[in-house]
Design an enzyme around this catalytic site. Sequence first.
Site, PDB file in Angstrom:
ATOM      1  N   CYS A 179     -20.146 -25.559  28.281  1.00 13.66           N
ATOM      2  CA  CYS A 179     -20.449 -24.261  27.654  1.00 13.66           C
ATOM      3  C   CYS A 179     -19.429 -23.223  28.116  1.00 13.66           C
ATOM      4  O   CYS A 179     -18.923 -22.427  27.309  1.00 13.66           O
ATOM      5  CB  CYS A 179     -21.856 -23.794  28.032  1.00 13.66           C
TER       6      CYS A 179
ATOM      7  N   HIS B 293     -24.909 -25.957  23.289  1.00 11.04           N
ATOM      8  CA  HIS B 293     -25.424 -26.781  24.379  1.00 11.04           C
ATOM      9  C   HIS B 293     -26.586 -27.633  23.897  1.00 11.04           C
ATOM     10  O   HIS B 293     -27.602 -27.112  23.421  1.00 11.04           O
ATOM     11  CB  HIS B 293     -25.887 -25.919  25.560  1.00 11.04           C
TER      12      HIS B 293
ATOM     13  N   HIS C 255     -21.477 -35.064  24.577  1.00  9.29           N
ATOM     14  CA  HIS C 255     -20.053 -35.297  24.332  1.00  9.29           C
ATOM     15  C   HIS C 255     -19.780 -36.781  24.144  1.00  9.29           C
ATOM     16  O   HIS C 255     -20.555 -37.626  24.587  1.00  9.29           O
ATOM     17  CB  HIS C 255     -19.203 -34.757  25.492  1.00  9.29           C
TER      18      HIS C 255
HETATM   19  P1  5GP Z   1     -19.750 -38.198  31.363  1.00 10.17           P
HETATM   20  O1  5GP Z   1     -19.697 -38.900  32.682  1.00 10.17           O
HETATM   21  O2  5GP Z   1     -20.826 -37.145  31.339  1.00 10.17           O
HETATM   22  O3  5GP Z   1     -19.823 -39.141  30.183  1.00 10.17           O
HETATM   23  O4  5GP Z   1     -18.347 -37.476  31.211  1.00 10.17           O
HETATM   24  C1  5GP Z   1     -18.059 -36.243  31.748  1.00 10.17           C
HETATM   25  C2  5GP Z   1     -16.555 -36.085  31.749  1.00 10.17           C
HETATM   26  O5  5GP Z   1     -16.256 -34.716  31.901  1.00 10.17           O
HETATM   27  C3  5GP Z   1     -15.853 -36.827  32.881  1.00 10.17           C
HETATM   28  O6  5GP Z   1     -15.001 -37.826  32.332  1.00 10.17           O
HETATM   29  C4  5GP Z   1     -15.078 -35.733  33.612  1.00 10.17           C
HETATM   30  O7  5GP Z   1     -13.783 -36.129  33.985  1.00 10.17           O
HETATM   31  C5  5GP Z   1     -15.044 -34.611  32.600  1.00 10.17           C
HETATM   32  N1  5GP Z   1     -15.019 -33.277  33.193  1.00 10.17           N
HETATM   33  C6  5GP Z   1     -15.807 -32.814  34.193  1.00 10.17           C
HETATM   34  N2  5GP Z   1     -15.507 -31.522  34.475  1.00 10.17           N
HETATM   35  C7  5GP Z   1     -14.519 -31.175  33.620  1.00 10.17           C
HETATM   36  C8  5GP Z   1     -13.786 -29.951  33.424  1.00 10.17           C
HETATM   37  O8  5GP Z   1     -13.978 -28.952  34.102  1.00 10.17           O
HETATM   38  N3  5GP Z   1     -12.843 -29.962  32.455  1.00 10.17           N
HETATM   39  C9  5GP Z   1     -12.592 -31.084  31.686  1.00 10.17           C
HETATM   40  N4  5GP Z   1     -11.641 -30.987  30.767  1.00 10.17           N
HETATM   41  N5  5GP Z   1     -13.251 -32.237  31.843  1.00 10.17           N
HETATM   42  C10 5GP Z   1     -14.210 -32.279  32.800  1.00 10.17           C
HETATM   43 ZN    ZN Z   2     -23.493 -26.686  27.876  1.00  9.15          ZN
END
Ligand code: 5GP
Ligand code: ZN
Length: 145
Positions: free
Chosen positions: A16, A55, A108
């Site tokens: 967000c 969100h 996402h």
């Molecule tokens: P999940 O594990 O929820 O499927 O993926 C979350 C993703 O968000 C991870 O691959 C992580 O590297 C990415 N991520 C976490 N914090 C940030 C951020 O501040 N900026 C960006 N661009 N990616 C983020």
């Molecule tokens: Zn959010």
Amino acid sequence: MPMFVDTSPPGECIFCRLAARQIPAALVCEDELTLAFMDIGQVTPGHVLVATRRHAATLADVTPEEAAAVMQTARRVALAVQTAFDPAGLTLLQANGAVGGQTVGHFHMHVVPRHEGDGIALSWPRKEPGAQVLQDYAARLRAAL
Ligand code: 5GP
Ligand code: ZN
């Protein structure tokens, strides 16, 4: 289970804040319902996240329109990744809940370029419970639809 999980409330979570331009991101594209940006973790070069603008924590929380929009953006991005990074394959991944591998509780989808020996692994403990069990599972799901 992941070590860190961002379960911040709407408007305060990392995506967000990124969507509101409160924190920097390498933006790829955006539209009314989605935005695509480079994952900070870059599992392989060209790894992109496609998130809902609004969100919504998980698949259960997005509208059908948002779900469709995320997949359309993911496809658009995937074609661009294919052109720009020329990977041998592409994996789309969408995690729900900490046990499902989700670390940021804002819906996402990952678009991940794949290469031979890239080290990405998801164990897949296959079972074959038999035709009757499959019929029972399908009946449970039909009843739940
Ligand atoms: P999940 O594990 O929820 O499927 O993926 C979350 C993703 O968000 C991870 O691959 C992580 O590297 C990415 N991520 C976490 N914090 C940030 C951020 O501040 N900026 C960006 N661009 N990616 C983020
Ligand atoms: Zn959010």
